[in-house]
Scaffold this motif. Sequence first.
Motif, PDB file in Angstrom:
ATOM      1  N   HIS A 184       0.824  -1.209   0.000  1.00 23.85           N
ATOM      2  CA  HIS A 184       0.000   0.000   0.000  1.00 23.85           C
ATOM      3  C   HIS A 184       0.863   1.267   0.000  1.00 23.85           C
ATOM      4  CE1 HIS A 184      -3.422   2.585   0.788  1.00 23.85           C
ATOM      5  NE2 HIS A 184      -4.242   1.541   0.848  1.00 23.85           N
ATOM      6  N   SER A 185       1.860   1.315  -0.866  1.00 20.53           N
ATOM      7  CA  SER A 185       2.681   2.525  -0.975  1.00 20.53           C
ATOM      8  C   SER A 185       1.924   3.624  -1.712  1.00 20.53           C
ATOM      9  CB  SER A 185       3.990   2.226  -1.707  1.00 20.53           C
ATOM     10  OG  SER A 185       4.858   1.484  -0.892  1.00 20.53           O
ATOM     11  N   TYR A 186       2.213   4.860  -1.289  1.00 14.88           N
ATOM     12  CA  TYR A 186       1.670   6.058  -1.943  1.00 14.88           C
ATOM     13  C   TYR A 186       2.813   6.769  -2.667  1.00 14.88           C
ATOM     14  CZ  TYR A 186      -2.425   5.847   1.240  1.00 14.88           C
ATOM     15  OH  TYR A 186      -3.543   5.481   1.947  1.00 14.88           O
ATOM     16  N   PHE A 187       2.608   7.104  -3.938  1.00 13.60           N
ATOM     17  CA  PHE A 187       3.658   7.692  -4.753  1.00 13.60           C
ATOM     18  C   PHE A 187       3.391   9.161  -5.046  1.00 13.60           C
ATOM     19  CE2 PHE A 187       3.666   3.169  -5.743  1.00 13.60           C
ATOM     20  CZ  PHE A 187       5.014   2.861  -5.666  1.00 13.60           C
ATOM     21  N   ASN A 188       4.432   9.959  -4.892  1.00 16.76           N
ATOM     22  CA  ASN A 188       4.475  11.332  -5.381  1.00 16.76           C
ATOM     23  C   ASN A 188       5.830  11.458  -6.067  1.00 16.76           C
ATOM     24  OD1 ASN A 188       5.138  14.125  -5.624  1.00 16.76           O
ATOM     25  ND2 ASN A 188       3.610  14.654  -4.073  1.00 16.76           N
ATOM     26  N   LEU A 189       5.825  11.401  -7.400  1.00 17.02           N
ATOM     27  CA  LEU A 189       7.085  11.301  -8.140  1.00 17.02           C
ATOM     28  C   LEU A 189       7.912  12.577  -8.103  1.00 17.02           C
ATOM     29  CD1 LEU A 189       6.053   9.158 -11.254  1.00 17.02           C
ATOM     30  CD2 LEU A 189       6.998   8.414  -9.060  1.00 17.02           C
ATOM     31  N   SER A 190       7.348  13.663  -7.595  1.00 16.28           N
ATOM     32  CA  SER A 190       8.166  14.862  -7.393  1.00 16.28           C
ATOM     33  C   SER A 190       9.047  14.721  -6.162  1.00 16.28           C
ATOM     34  CB  SER A 190       7.276  16.108  -7.256  1.00 16.28           C
ATOM     35  OG  SER A 190       6.702  16.183  -5.957  1.00 16.28           O
ATOM     36  N   GLY A 191       8.879  13.601  -5.441  1.00 15.68           N
ATOM     37  CA  GLY A 191       9.566  13.458  -4.167  1.00 15.68           C
ATOM     38  C   GLY A 191       8.983  14.372  -3.111  1.00 15.68           C
ATOM     39  N   PHE A 192       7.694  14.730  -3.299  1.00 13.37           N
ATOM     40  CA  PHE A 192       6.977  15.655  -2.426  1.00 13.37           C
ATOM     41  C   PHE A 192       7.589  17.054  -2.466  1.00 13.37           C
ATOM     42  CE2 PHE A 192       5.686  11.513  -0.981  1.00 13.37           C
ATOM     43  CZ  PHE A 192       4.354  11.663  -0.694  1.00 13.37           C
ATOM     44  N   GLN A 193       8.354  17.357  -3.539  1.00 17.67           N
ATOM     45  CA  GLN A 193       8.767  18.736  -3.772  1.00 17.67           C
ATOM     46  C   GLN A 193       7.549  19.564  -4.179  1.00 17.67           C
ATOM     47  OE1 GLN A 193      12.278  19.540  -3.189  1.00 17.67           O
ATOM     48  NE2 GLN A 193      11.740  17.575  -2.242  1.00 17.67           N
ATOM     49  N   LYS A 194       6.557  18.912  -4.768  1.00 17.70           N
ATOM     50  CA  LYS A 194       5.245  19.501  -4.975  1.00 17.70           C
ATOM     51  C   LYS A 194       4.274  18.738  -4.088  1.00 17.70           C
ATOM     52  CE  LYS A 194       4.032  21.289  -8.852  1.00 17.70           C
ATOM     53  NZ  LYS A 194       3.572  21.516 -10.248  1.00 17.70           N
ATOM     54  N   SER A 195       3.421  19.423  -3.373  1.00 16.51           N
ATOM     55  CA  SER A 195       2.627  18.794  -2.324  1.00 16.51           C
ATOM     56  C   SER A 195       1.454  17.985  -2.844  1.00 16.51           C
ATOM     57  CB  SER A 195       2.119  19.865  -1.349  1.00 16.51           C
ATOM     58  OG  SER A 195       1.288  20.803  -2.029  1.00 16.51           O
ATOM     59  N   ARG A 196       1.075  18.152  -4.127  1.00 19.20           N
ATOM     60  CA  ARG A 196      -0.046  17.401  -4.681  1.00 19.20           C
ATOM     61  C   ARG A 196       0.351  16.788  -6.016  1.00 19.20           C
ATOM     62  NH1 ARG A 196      -5.801  20.127  -4.180  1.00 19.20           N
ATOM     63  NH2 ARG A 196      -4.960  21.759  -5.533  1.00 19.20           N
ATOM     64  N   ILE A 197      -0.422  15.783  -6.429  1.00 20.44           N
ATOM     65  CA  ILE A 197      -0.058  15.019  -7.629  1.00 20.44           C
ATOM     66  C   ILE A 197      -1.072  15.226  -8.761  1.00 20.44           C
ATOM     67  CG2 ILE A 197       1.439  13.234  -6.674  1.00 20.44           C
ATOM     68  CD1 ILE A 197      -2.315  12.680  -7.006  1.00 20.44           C
ATOM     69  N   LEU A 198      -1.797  16.334  -8.742  1.00 21.34           N
ATOM     70  CA  LEU A 198      -2.826  16.548  -9.750  1.00 21.34           C
ATOM     71  C   LEU A 198      -2.248  16.778 -11.137  1.00 21.34           C
ATOM     72  CD1 LEU A 198      -5.360  18.729  -7.730  1.00 21.34           C
ATOM     73  CD2 LEU A 198      -5.308  16.237  -8.056  1.00 21.34           C
ATOM     74  N   ASP A 199      -0.960  17.170 -11.233  1.00 17.82           N
ATOM     75  CA  ASP A 199      -0.309  17.340 -12.534  1.00 17.82           C
ATOM     76  C   ASP A 199       0.355  16.056 -13.018  1.00 17.82           C
ATOM     77  OD1 ASP A 199      -1.067  19.955 -12.923  1.00 17.82           O
ATOM     78  OD2 ASP A 199       0.741  20.792 -12.000  1.00 17.82           O
ATOM     79  N   HIS A 200       0.419  15.022 -12.184  1.00 18.28           N
ATOM     80  CA  HIS A 200       0.937  13.728 -12.633  1.00 18.28           C
ATOM     81  C   HIS A 200       0.041  13.187 -13.749  1.00 18.28           C
ATOM     82  CE1 HIS A 200       3.599  13.874  -9.275  1.00 18.28           C
ATOM     83  NE2 HIS A 200       3.794  12.574  -9.153  1.00 18.28           N
ATOM     84  N   GLU A 201       0.652  12.564 -14.738  1.00 21.03           N
ATOM     85  CA  GLU A 201      -0.099  11.985 -15.854  1.00 21.03           C
ATOM     86  C   GLU A 201      -0.161  10.470 -15.678  1.00 21.03           C
ATOM     87  OE1 GLU A 201       2.096  13.336 -19.212  1.00 21.03           O
ATOM     88  OE2 GLU A 201       1.447  15.418 -19.005  1.00 21.03           O
ATOM     89  N   LEU A 202      -1.378   9.934 -15.675  1.00 23.28           N
ATOM     90  CA  LEU A 202      -1.609   8.508 -15.426  1.00 23.28           C
ATOM     91  C   LEU A 202      -2.233   7.857 -16.642  1.00 23.28           C
ATOM     92  CD1 LEU A 202      -1.792   6.096 -13.371  1.00 23.28           C
ATOM     93  CD2 LEU A 202      -4.115   6.913 -12.857  1.00 23.28           C
ATOM     94  N   SER A 203      -1.763   6.665 -16.967  1.00 22.39           N
ATOM     95  CA  SER A 203      -2.454   5.803 -17.922  1.00 22.39           C
ATOM     96  C   SER A 203      -2.611   4.429 -17.284  1.00 22.39           C
ATOM     97  CB  SER A 203      -1.703   5.703 -19.253  1.00 22.39           C
ATOM     98  OG  SER A 203      -0.389   5.195 -19.063  1.00 22.39           O
ATOM     99  N   ILE A 204      -3.735   3.769 -17.561  1.00 16.80           N
ATOM    100  CA  ILE A 204      -4.051   2.470 -16.978  1.00 16.80           C
ATOM    101  C   ILE A 204      -4.470   1.522 -18.098  1.00 16.80           C
ATOM    102  CG2 ILE A 204      -5.354   1.220 -15.205  1.00 16.80           C
ATOM    103  CD1 ILE A 204      -6.105   3.903 -13.963  1.00 16.80           C
ATOM    104  N   ASN A 205      -3.975   0.302 -18.027  1.00 14.81           N
ATOM    105  CA  ASN A 205      -4.329  -0.732 -19.002  1.00 14.81           C
ATOM    106  C   ASN A 205      -5.687  -1.322 -18.610  1.00 14.81           C
ATOM    107  OD1 ASN A 205      -4.282  -2.773 -20.950  1.00 14.81           O
ATOM    108  ND2 ASN A 205      -2.997  -4.121 -19.690  1.00 14.81           N
ATOM    109  N   SER A 206      -6.727  -0.514 -18.750  1.00 11.24           N
ATOM    110  CA  SER A 206      -8.035  -0.900 -18.242  1.00 11.24           C
ATOM    111  C   SER A 206      -9.138  -0.247 -19.041  1.00 11.24           C
ATOM    112  CB  SER A 206      -8.169  -0.487 -16.771  1.00 11.24           C
ATOM    113  OG  SER A 206      -9.483  -0.669 -16.301  1.00 11.24           O
ATOM    114  N   ALA A 207     -10.136  -1.049 -19.434  1.00 10.17           N
ATOM    115  CA  ALA A 207     -11.320  -0.540 -20.113  1.00 10.17           C
ATOM    116  C   ALA A 207     -12.557  -0.605 -19.223  1.00 10.17           C
ATOM    117  CB  ALA A 207     -11.577  -1.323 -21.393  1.00 10.17           C
ATOM    118  N   PHE A 208     -12.440  -1.237 -18.037  1.00 12.90           N
ATOM    119  CA  PHE A 208     -13.570  -1.372 -17.126  1.00 12.90           C
ATOM    120  C   PHE A 208     -13.106  -1.135 -15.694  1.00 12.90           C
ATOM    121  CE2 PHE A 208     -14.672  -3.922 -20.779  1.00 12.90           C
ATOM    122  CZ  PHE A 208     -16.039  -3.723 -20.960  1.00 12.90           C
ATOM    123  N   PHE A 209     -14.030  -0.707 -14.847  1.00 14.78           N
ATOM    124  CA  PHE A 209     -13.792  -0.658 -13.412  1.00 14.78           C
ATOM    125  C   PHE A 209     -14.972  -1.303 -12.701  1.00 14.78           C
ATOM    126  CE2 PHE A 209     -16.094   3.218 -14.395  1.00 14.78           C
ATOM    127  CZ  PHE A 209     -16.907   3.468 -13.300  1.00 14.78           C
TER     128      PHE A 209
END
Length: 352
Positions: A184-209
Amino acid sequence: MRVDKVDIEKEFFGFIEGQPVYLYTLKAGHMALSVMNYGATITAIEVPDRNGQMHSVVAGFSTLEKYLQPHPYMGVIVGRFANRIADGRFTLDGKEYQLSINDSPNHLHGGDSGFDKKVWMAEDPMIGPDHCAIAFTTSSADGEEGYPGNLSIRVVYKVTEQNEVEISYHAITDKATPISLTNHSYFNLSGFQKSRILDHELSINSAFFTEKNENNTSTGRLIKCADTAQDFRLPKKLGKDIDQLVSDRGYDHNHVIEGHGFRSVAQLVDPYSGRMLEVHSDMPGAQIYTSNWWDATLIGSQGIPYEKHGAIAIETQQFPDAPNHTNFPNAILRPGETYESKTRFSFSCQAD
């Protein structure tokens, strides 16, 4: 920046009820993974940004005492069953079982004293020419948290010269039991140099949830991602549609991963630092959770408050509430079988 060599360092981290807790730091390639035997918990993953600056890209704490206080499962192994089981009940082979209720009205992440609160046994470190690894073992007695069967569990963390963290899960039981293990790790790829991850770009190999009901558990229905906020088939900033998810305050959904076997799950990119994370697994689902209930009251090892939407968890798993839905992939381990699963987190960096 490269670490000096493939190596594992061990340091004393504290005591829990007289049991020693140790922190192990695995180094290879351009990265270092720190993991302790309490909860088999990842406390840090240090990787360089595009300028070679090293930061930990996961949420964690610098002292054992903070891990003993309430926190949202940061970096831990959760089980016996990751995510929620509705009303803490399921029927298996004609017998109904009642689990502990720790997320009313549901059972969540193994209950009040799940695997995240165990002091695991560490095996001797394994060091090869291009990787290093450490294994942790624990057990869960028949009836613990309401689950049937005596379960033995082994989790192996491996770091490679290719800047990968690979987690392998193994378990055996003497009675049929539900099982779904994840980190259950939480990732912030800025190293928390930025406090939120709303600018992170995500793609998922998924067509359903998997659809949820008002109690935050699965209805059994699969919903198409297309034309919803859940559509990450192409890379999308996390902040683009997150305001549509009012009741959840953000993303907190299980995605059905396309294909079978060990395959791509998701890719996460931080344009600010250039860091990129690729996730592969053989699990059928992945819970995407954007730390919707963080409230800046916890101060992490980076020295900053952990804010709402401060990080993202990508939890490879069986489908939530799978024991209660016959149309979901099988999540029952039986005597004579071995539960085996693997998830890999691969890190790299993009140029400007």
